[in-house]
Design an enzyme around this catalytic site. Structure first.
Site, PDB file in Angstrom:
ATOM      1  N   MET A 209     -30.112 -32.720  -5.036  1.00  0.00           N
ATOM      2  CA  MET A 209     -29.063 -32.521  -6.047  1.00  0.00           C
ATOM      3  C   MET A 209     -27.900 -33.450  -5.739  1.00  0.00           C
ATOM      4  O   MET A 209     -27.453 -33.511  -4.588  1.00  0.00           O
ATOM      5  CB  MET A 209     -28.550 -31.077  -6.051  1.00  0.00           C
ATOM      6  CG  MET A 209     -29.405 -30.114  -6.834  1.00  0.00           C
ATOM      7  SD  MET A 209     -28.451 -28.665  -7.400  1.00  0.00           S
ATOM      8  CE  MET A 209     -28.123 -27.852  -5.867  1.00  0.00           C
ATOM      9  N   HIS A 210     -27.466 -34.168  -6.749  1.00  0.00           N
ATOM     10  CA  HIS A 210     -26.308 -35.040  -6.534  1.00  0.00           C
ATOM     11  C   HIS A 210     -25.417 -35.180  -7.768  1.00  0.00           C
ATOM     12  O   HIS A 210     -24.310 -35.680  -7.673  1.00  0.00           O
ATOM     13  CB  HIS A 210     -26.762 -36.431  -6.086  1.00  0.00           C
ATOM     14  CG  HIS A 210     -27.408 -37.231  -7.183  1.00  0.00           C
ATOM     15  ND1 HIS A 210     -28.718 -37.060  -7.565  1.00  0.00           N
ATOM     16  CD2 HIS A 210     -26.914 -38.211  -7.989  1.00  0.00           C
ATOM     17  CE1 HIS A 210     -29.011 -37.891  -8.541  1.00  0.00           C
ATOM     18  NE2 HIS A 210     -27.935 -38.598  -8.835  1.00  0.00           N
ATOM     19  N   ARG A 211     -25.880 -34.736  -8.936  1.00  0.00           N
ATOM     20  CA  ARG A 211     -25.084 -34.950 -10.150  1.00  0.00           C
ATOM     21  C   ARG A 211     -23.852 -34.059 -10.153  1.00  0.00           C
ATOM     22  O   ARG A 211     -23.919 -32.878  -9.795  1.00  0.00           O
ATOM     23  CB  ARG A 211     -25.932 -34.707 -11.396  1.00  0.00           C
ATOM     24  CG  ARG A 211     -27.091 -35.679 -11.490  1.00  0.00           C
ATOM     25  CD  ARG A 211     -27.748 -35.720 -12.835  1.00  0.00           C
ATOM     26  NE  ARG A 211     -28.866 -36.661 -12.789  1.00  0.00           N
ATOM     27  CZ  ARG A 211     -28.747 -37.977 -12.947  1.00  0.00           C
ATOM     28  NH1 ARG A 211     -27.557 -38.501 -13.181  1.00  0.00           N
ATOM     29  NH2 ARG A 211     -29.805 -38.769 -12.870  1.00  0.00           N
ATOM     30  N   ARG A 244     -21.662 -36.337  -0.882  1.00  0.00           N
ATOM     31  CA  ARG A 244     -20.728 -35.511  -1.650  1.00  0.00           C
ATOM     32  C   ARG A 244     -21.172 -34.046  -1.657  1.00  0.00           C
ATOM     33  O   ARG A 244     -20.365 -33.130  -1.502  1.00  0.00           O
ATOM     34  CB  ARG A 244     -20.612 -36.025  -3.090  1.00  0.00           C
ATOM     35  CG  ARG A 244     -19.586 -35.243  -3.916  1.00  0.00           C
ATOM     36  CD  ARG A 244     -19.345 -35.844  -5.291  1.00  0.00           C
ATOM     37  NE  ARG A 244     -20.504 -35.752  -6.141  1.00  0.00           N
ATOM     38  CZ  ARG A 244     -21.166 -36.795  -6.635  1.00  0.00           C
ATOM     39  NH1 ARG A 244     -20.801 -38.028  -6.335  1.00  0.00           N
ATOM     40  NH2 ARG A 244     -22.208 -36.640  -7.419  1.00  0.00           N
TER      41      ARG A 244
END
Length: 364
Positions: A209-211, A244
């Site tokens: 997951m990065h969005r 992030r």
């Protein structure tokens, strides 16, 4: 003698350029007069996000590294444009080849066209319809000034025709990312370290997951991970964490014995995990392509996709971003009741050869 400049900048680009470079190299060895120059924009400057891919995919050291990493999207775009313009003035090619939909793709396309240099977009024409995604803006702007579109699907061809682009610009060739996947599959290797010591084939999940929509709202992120942990029946979940996302998880204090966080993995290690997983949970478009071809069940935590062929013919399902919608899909995976990969046209490992043949013919 035709001269081509190939641009790569971020992790998703490297899988897409590797087979094109390998075809250029094989043609040079065969005595064909063709010259290419590889430019790394430096958009991803972390070793795991960039350097390991060059090693594992047998990509030669770039002729130039623009050092364009860091800063806001606008700052990064500007830095890459300035540096790439200088590169083109010093080493002017007949054509610039950009791939995918990252900041480097957009920035280098604009710089090239301002200097009246042709642009080829590998993976042109794909659309999510979601303008909240920076990648969608990158795709639309890049395609608006592209001279040659190398497309991955008939859906991409339709998008380009609908936008008014002439047929002679559209080349349906397949997917270079799948060229890399098929070529590298025999070399996949188990990740090193204690985290992966007790891997059991078909008995764990892989998650990425990065969005921003999924990871920047802390309570939404927590609810999603809680739902995933609840629905995966106590099986291990391996989660290579984007920097992030790692920060947000740390702030939330999320810990569970079945959730195994790790640093970003190399290409061969990550795809070893995917190939042998019970299922994949992701918000990455590229992972849906790889999982589909490897016939691994895939859940996409998004409301839209620019790769609908992975849903129509692959193993991918759009779940959305509501954690409450996850359980029925995870139940199906746990029962082994999932659709099979049906085969996507021209995803056969020969895409790069088609691309290079078209370019050499067009610019010789």
């Amino acid at each position: 003698m035709p001269t081509f400049t190939i641009v790569a900048g971020a992790r998703p680009n490297f899988m897409k350029i590797a087979p094109i470079i390998h075809v250029f190299q094989s043609q040079q060895k065969a005595g064909l007069v063709v010259h290419y120059r590889l430019v790394h924009t430096g958009q991803h400057y972390d070793r795991k996000m960039s350097g390991d891919f060059f090693d594992q995919l047998n990509i030669p050291e770039p002729h130039a590294n623009l050092g364009g990493g860091g800063g806001t999207q606008a700052e990064q775009t500007a830095a890459i444009m300035i540096a790439f313009e200088k590169e083109l003035l010093e080493n002017r090619p007949d054509l610039v080849i950009v791939v995918g939909d990252v900041t480097s793709t957009l920035a280098c396309s604009i710089a090239a066209k301002k200097l009246q240099i042709d642009v080829a977009h590998v993976e042109g024409g794909i659309r999510s319809g979601d303008l909240s995604m920076p990648e969608e803006i990158n795709r639309m702007v890049t395609d608006s000034i592209t001279d040659h579109f190398f497309t991955t699907s008939e859906i991409a061809n339709y998008n380009l025709r609908k936008a008014g682009f002439s047929e002679d610009k559209i080349h349906f060739v397949g997917n270079t990312m799948i060229d890399t996947l098929l070529a590298q599959m025999p070399f996949f290797k188990k990740p090193e370290g204690q985290t992966f010591e007790n891997l059991q084939t078909g008995n764990y999940f892989v998650m990425t997951m990065h969005r921003p929509a999924n990871v920047d709202q802390e309570q939404s992120l927590k609810a999603m991970i809680d739902a995933i942990l609840e629905g995966t029946g106590g099986l291990p979940i391996f989660f290579p964490v984007h920097p992030r996302t790692a920060k947000n998880l740390q702030n939330l204090g999320i810990e569970d014995p079945n959730l195994h966080l790790c640093e970003p993995l190399g290409y061969l290690e990550f795809n070893y995990l995917v190939k042998n997983a019970k299922g994949v949970i992701t918000d990455s478009g590229g992972v849906t392509e790889e999982a589909s071809v490897m016939n691994v069940p895939c859940l996409t935590l998004r409301d839209n996709t620019e790769r609908p062929e992975t849903v129509n013919l692959g193993t991918n399902v759009l779940v959305g971003t509501d954690p409450k919608k996850l359980k029925p899909y995870l139940d199906k995976i746990m029962k082994g009741d999932w659709k099979k990969y049906q085969g996507i046209p021209l995803w056969d490992g020969k895409t790069a050869k088609r691309i290079v043949d078209i370019l050499v013919k067009s610019y010789s």
